[in-house]
Design an enzyme around this catalytic site. Structure first.
Site, mmCIF file in Angstrom:
data_model
loop_
_atom_site.group_PDB
_atom_site.id
_atom_site.type_symbol
_atom_site.label_atom_id
_atom_site.label_comp_id
_atom_site.label_asym_id
_atom_site.label_seq_id
_atom_site.Cartn_x
_atom_site.Cartn_y
_atom_site.Cartn_z
ATOM 1 C CG HIS A 72 -2.187 -0.701 1.080
ATOM 2 N ND1 HIS A 72 -3.574 -0.466 2.497
ATOM 3 C CD2 HIS A 72 -2.198 -1.709 0.544
ATOM 4 C CE1 HIS A 72 -3.807 -1.509 2.026
ATOM 5 N NE2 HIS A 72 -3.610 -2.611 1.120
ATOM 6 C CE1 TYR A 200 -6.113 3.379 11.177
ATOM 7 C CE2 TYR A 200 -5.326 3.440 8.890
ATOM 8 C CZ TYR A 200 -4.887 2.958 10.228
ATOM 9 O OH TYR A 200 -3.780 1.865 9.937
ATOM 10 N N PRO A 292 -3.978 0.676 18.774
ATOM 11 C CG PRO A 292 -5.675 -0.883 18.227
ATOM 12 C CD PRO A 292 -5.278 -0.314 19.522
ATOM 13 C CE LYS A 296 3.644 3.646 13.401
ATOM 14 N NZ LYS A 296 3.977 2.849 12.339
ATOM 15 C CE1 TYR A 384 -1.572 3.896 9.216
ATOM 16 C CE2 TYR A 384 -0.312 2.783 7.476
ATOM 17 C CZ TYR A 384 -1.496 3.155 8.311
ATOM 18 O OH TYR A 384 -2.326 1.890 8.204
#
Length: 389
Positions: A72, A200, A292, A296, A384
């Site tokens: 991704h 998200y 979550p 990580k 990220y």
């Protein structure tokens, strides 16, 4: 029985450490309370940083991940019907790999079997002894019989509730914790993912996440009060609530179906320092827990294993103890950076019961900054996709 490194816990961190050490000619014994089938049934994270991908490849377990994993190059954040894409490739020339933790664990077990590494499942009453002395060892019960495992070093990879962290004296141990006033209700379904990238969602009704494991296996989450039970949520109620929290045009494409797994996980941020005490080294959830939201948990376990395996290999191959001496400091520096990122994303994306109009406005401003500011996008993308080891 004797080995060079005793590893407590057969989760991904314990198995990956054993794999790297055995490939370097260092003997290990892995002790695990649960059965192999139980370990492989755990449903966990599915987003791997590039550093974790590289480490798994170096450990000889990257072939299936390279074939079946999904690279991704971005993700989406939503607010007020707006989809905000963070372009990892453009922001920091990096990417992540979507590949479930269960699959990572299965690959590691297969590789360990090929090497003939020793795993002992079903152990009980594990205790660590003489950690700051000359004869570190582990005792445990198996099938009603008591056993002793002598070793040079012990790696505590047995999670938040394991015995390893608690074996460090309270006078030495420092713990930092933030418990969040909500949990995540997660559903796994054999349905095509909602979108090709993770979404998200920030919504007045609460956070939501649309994720995936493979082209026909989806993982979805919604924020729920800690007082909720899984039994409170039918599949239909879950899907309706998920749709309500996603942008309307996106929610229209949601394919629903029966859940094959449903659970509620509380959220907390937790760090225990130091990560070394004498012959004991903590790895992964034994030393730290992250919400979550920032993806990580497994990735921090991988970086811990990287630092510890490098230190142990240098110790055995060249008598160089500097890596082991620096392990706790190096690992914790990266842990705290990931803690900050996970905390900040959790704060930005969730509905907190105590939040008022000011707090909600701050969330909006942060999200709008991510939508328009390349520097903010780069900082998010770098964290990220993973800070360097």
């Amino acid at each position: 029985m004797r080995t060079q490194v005793a590893i407590i816990g057969a989760g991904p961190s314990g198995l990956l450490l054993s794999q790297l050490l055995n490939r370097a000619g260092i003997e290990t014994v892995v002790l695990e309370r649960q059965s192999r089938d139980y370990v492989l049934s755990r449903i966990r994270a599915g987003v791997l940083e590039q550093g974790a991908v590289d480490l798994l490849t170096r450990a000889g377990v990257g072939a299936r991940m390279a074939r079946e994993g999904q690279p991704h190059t971005g993700c989406y954040l939503t607010h007020d019907q707006q989809m905000i894409r963070i372009d990892f490739d453009n922001a920091c020339a990096a990417k992540v790999m979507v590949y479930g933790q269960t699959e990572v664990t299965r690959d590691l077990y297969d590789a360990q079997d090929a090497l003939g590494a020793q795993h002992i499942h079903g152990v009980e009453n594990v205790a660590l002894h003489d950690l700051d002395g000359q004869t570190p060892h582990v005792t445990y019960d198996l099938d009603g019989q008591s056993h002793r495992l002598d070793c040079d070093f012990i790696a505590g990879c047995d999670g938040f509730h394991g015995v390893s962290r608690k074996s460090i004296p309270e006078t030495v141990r420092r713990e930092y914790e933030k418990v969040y006033p909500f949990g995540w209700l997660g559903v796994l379904s054999e349905t095509p993912p909602l979108h090709e990238e993770l979404i998200y969602a920030n919504h007045p009704r609460g956070f939501a996440l649309a994720s995936m494991r493979n082209p026909m296996l989806s993982r979805y989450y919604i924020q729920v009060p800690l007082s909720d039970n899984v039994e409170d949520w039918s599949d239909d109620a879950f899907w309706e609530e998920l749709k309500a929290r996603l942008p309307e045009d996106v929610a229209q494409g949601l394919v629903t179906g029966p859940s094959i797994e449903k659970s509620i996980a509380p959220l907390r941020s937790f760090v225990s320092e130091p990560m070394r005490y004498g012959a004991l080294f903590l790895c992964g959830d034994a030393a730290h827990i992250v919400p979550p939201t920032g993806a990580k948990g497994l990735n921090l376990a991988a970086s811990d294993v990287h630092y510890l395996s490098e230190g142990l290999i240098a110790q055995y191959s060249a008598g160089d103890s500097s890596g082991l001496e620096a392990y706790s400091e190096k690992a914790l520096a990266r842990v705290w950076q990931a803690m900050r990122f996970s905390w900040s994303v959790t704060t930005m994306m969730h509905h907190f019961p105590e939040h008022g109009a000011y707090d909600r406005q701050m969330q909006r401003v942060e999200l709008m900054q991510l939508a328009t500011n390349p520097i903010a996008q780069r900082l998010f993308a770098e964290n990220y996709t993973g800070l360097p080891y």
